[in-house]
Write a protein that holds these residues in place. Structure first.
Motif, PDB file in Angstrom:
ATOM      1  N   VAL A 241       0.862  -1.182   0.000  1.00 22.91           N
ATOM      2  CA  VAL A 241       0.000   0.000   0.000  1.00 22.91           C
ATOM      3  C   VAL A 241       0.900   1.233   0.000  1.00 22.91           C
ATOM      4  N   PRO A 242       0.733   2.131  -0.971  1.00 21.63           N
ATOM      5  CA  PRO A 242       1.592   3.330  -0.997  1.00 21.63           C
ATOM      6  C   PRO A 242       1.496   4.116   0.301  1.00 21.63           C
ATOM      7  N   ALA A 243       2.630   4.636   0.752  1.00 23.32           N
ATOM      8  CA  ALA A 243       2.702   5.419   1.981  1.00 23.32           C
ATOM      9  C   ALA A 243       3.531   6.669   1.707  1.00 23.32           C
TER      10      ALA A 243
ATOM     11  N   PRO B 226       1.154  20.974  -3.951  1.00 24.66           N
ATOM     12  CA  PRO B 226       2.014  20.983  -2.756  1.00 24.66           C
ATOM     13  C   PRO B 226       1.593  19.851  -1.819  1.00 24.66           C
ATOM     14  N   GLY B 227       2.581  19.187  -1.265  1.00 23.50           N
ATOM     15  CA  GLY B 227       2.275  18.066  -0.377  1.00 23.50           C
ATOM     16  C   GLY B 227       1.682  16.884  -1.101  1.00 23.50           C
ATOM     17  N   HIS B 228       1.944  16.757  -2.420  1.00 24.19           N
ATOM     18  CA  HIS B 228       1.333  15.676  -3.204  1.00 24.19           C
ATOM     19  C   HIS B 228       1.680  14.302  -2.648  1.00 24.19           C
ATOM     20  N   ASP B 229       2.958  14.071  -2.361  1.00 23.81           N
ATOM     21  CA  ASP B 229       3.371  12.748  -1.875  1.00 23.81           C
ATOM     22  C   ASP B 229       2.660  12.401  -0.567  1.00 23.81           C
ATOM     23  N   LEU B 230       2.562  13.381   0.318  1.00 27.04           N
ATOM     24  CA  LEU B 230       1.920  13.149   1.605  1.00 27.04           C
ATOM     25  C   LEU B 230       0.434  12.867   1.425  1.00 27.04           C
ATOM     26  N   ALA B 231      -0.244  13.701   0.626  1.00 28.46           N
ATOM     27  CA  ALA B 231      -1.687  13.531   0.424  1.00 28.46           C
ATOM     28  C   ALA B 231      -1.998  12.214  -0.271  1.00 28.46           C
ATOM     29  N   ALA B 232      -1.224  11.878  -1.310  1.00 33.56           N
ATOM     30  CA  ALA B 232      -1.484  10.649  -2.061  1.00 33.56           C
ATOM     31  C   ALA B 232      -1.235   9.421  -1.193  1.00 33.56           C
TER      32      ALA B 232
END
Length: 468
Positions: free
Chosen positions: A251-253, A293-299
């Motif tokens: 699961v992506p984190a 902004p914050g794409h990695d965190l949100a995704a």
């Protein structure tokens, strides 16, 4: 005399031998004194386990700060390694009291049984038949050889196929019984029930379902309590179930959140790993373009919360003013649709450069991510609590890039004061156990309060009620 110390020097420089190798050599030795030594080490393992449990209960009951978490995790790992060495001795004792005798003995029993099995069955080295998966018999790779031999995985179900040795099947049953014993202890432990509400591992379900429920419950516990029960299960389950493999679901984190095993494998059922290296494109996060902004965190958070909402039978949705179990198919679909919609609206606001509205959409998305809650609420500093806290960081990252002047207030304290100060308007707040609003505390901030030039005051949303 040749000048050698008869205790420490018998022709080998034992000071250069790693501690675990020395311990393994002594534990595997033959003779009366070797057995005496093993009894003392076994007793030490029981003392360590009791100490871990007492510490975990004290930490959870008294709310002790977590500066010693790393030390307790080291103690839990030391206990696991000690017990694993004990259970590799050639003549394992039968499973009796769980505090001192562990299921790793069954794994050694499986190896012994396999060596005595009919050669036609194949070589099985050091692995028991997984409970609930009698056909998954696999051996460790031979030195210098290829992949392990796997004799007729589901062979005995096919007419004329070779059967699995009864001794190996019995060893698998020993492992099953050891795991079942952990489930019973876990469900009966008062501190566990305090944080999970009732019996967290329901009886009458298949082993794999109880296995999933057990490990998802760990995510909600205080760190010391989680470390203790993780070590307890490690002493019962086959080691190769617990180590990530190629066939595990990933699961992506978020890259800023350490990856971890969410649910280990159970027999032939692959485990689930929260992996920051897994691709975050597609799935529930497909509406994001990748430039936000914050794409990695949100995704990453969206992928994790979506998976947890579907997998955790104890999870509830806070879409409305009351908590609704997500196991309700209608509620589960509704949550997924809401999360997808908010991801799309956030991405659209960023693409159109809407400054303050970007922050509003980020706060609404954070609310969507935080809507997956439990009753009772998870323990402070638990894995789940720390994951949900990342949503606030996401909102602040978006504000820092698009509208630094927007004031973001994470609501806490007494609920009546939050209402009086206009931080929430109370329309969609979730009320838990509280005699009245004036007695209630803010237990969880689902959406922060925002104040901006264009936005004005945007009330937040909370879960409130009596303290845990």
């Amino acid at each position: 005399m040749d000048g050698r110390d008869p205790v420490t020097d018998s022709g080998t420089h034992l000071t250069d031998v790693p501690f675990e190798e020395l311990l393994a050599t002594v534990l595997c030795a033959e003779g009366r004194y070797a057995e005496l030594f093993r009894e003392h080490v076994t007793r030490l393992g029981g003392v360590m386990q009791e100490g871990l449990l007492r510490a975990a209960m004290d930490r959870a009951r008294r709310g002790v700060p977590g500066e010693e978490d790393e030390m307790w995790q080291c103690v839990a790992e030391l206990y696991r390694r000690l017990v694993s060495r004990l259970d590799r001795r050639p003549a394992p004792a039968p499973l009796t009291e769980p505090a001192t005798a562990t299921a790793g003995a069954a794994e050694a029993a499986a190896a012994q049984a396999a060596r005595q099995a009919d050669p036609a069955v194949g070589t099985v080295t050091g692995r028991a038949v997984p409970p609930g998966d009698d056909g998954a018999v696999a051996g460790a790779p031979a030195a210098g050889g290829g992949p392990p031999h796997r004799p007729d995985v589901d062979g005995w179900a096919v007419p004329g196929a070779r059967p699995v040795a009864p001794e190996v099947r019995e060893a698998g049953e020993q492992v099953r019984r050891a795991i079942e014993q952990v489930f019973v202890e876990f469900a009966d432990e008062a501190e566990v029930r305090r944080w999970t509400g009732g019996r967290p591992v329901p009886a009458g379900f298949e082993l794999v379902d109880r296995w999933r429920a057990f490990h998802l419950s760990l995510l909600r516990l205080p760190p010391a309590l989680e470390a203790f029960w993780t070590a307890r299960m490690r002493s019962a389950a086959p080691a190769y179930w617990l180590e990530p493999a190629e066939n595990w679901q990933r699961v992506p984190a978020p890259a800023t959140v350490p990856g971890r095993v969410l649910v280990p494998a159970c027999g032939r059922y692959p485990g689930v790993l929260a992996d920051p290296r897994a691709s975050k494109a597609g799935g529930v996060a497909a509406p994001l373009s990748g430039n936000e902004p914050g794409h990695d965190l949100a995704a990453g958070l969206a992928h994790q919360m979506s998976w947890l909402a579907a997998a955790d039978e104890a999870a509830h949705s806070a879409r409305t003013w009351q908590l609704t179990p997500l196991r309700d198919p209608h509620e589960g679909v509704g949550y997924t649709e809401l999360l997808t919609e908010r991801l799309a609206k956030f991405s659209q606001a960023v693409a159109w450069g809407e400054t303050e509205r970007c922050v509003l959409r980020a706060a609404q998305l954070a609310e969507g991510l935080r809507m997956v809650v439990h009753r009772p609420l998870v323990a402070p500093d638990s894995w789940w609590h720390r994951l949900r806290d990342e949503t606030v960081r996401f909102v602040r990252e978006v504000a820092a890039e698009h509208a630094p002047h927007v004031v973001i207030t994470e609501i806490a304290g007494r609920y009546a004061e939050a209402m009086n100060n206009g931080l929430t308007d109370g329309r969609d707040d979730v009320r838990l156990t509280s005699a009245s609003e004036s007695d209630g505390l803010v237990l969880d901030c689902l959406r922060p309060h925002l104040r901006g030039t264009e936005l004005g005051d945007k009330p937040g949303r909370v879960v409130y009620g009596a303290a845990h």
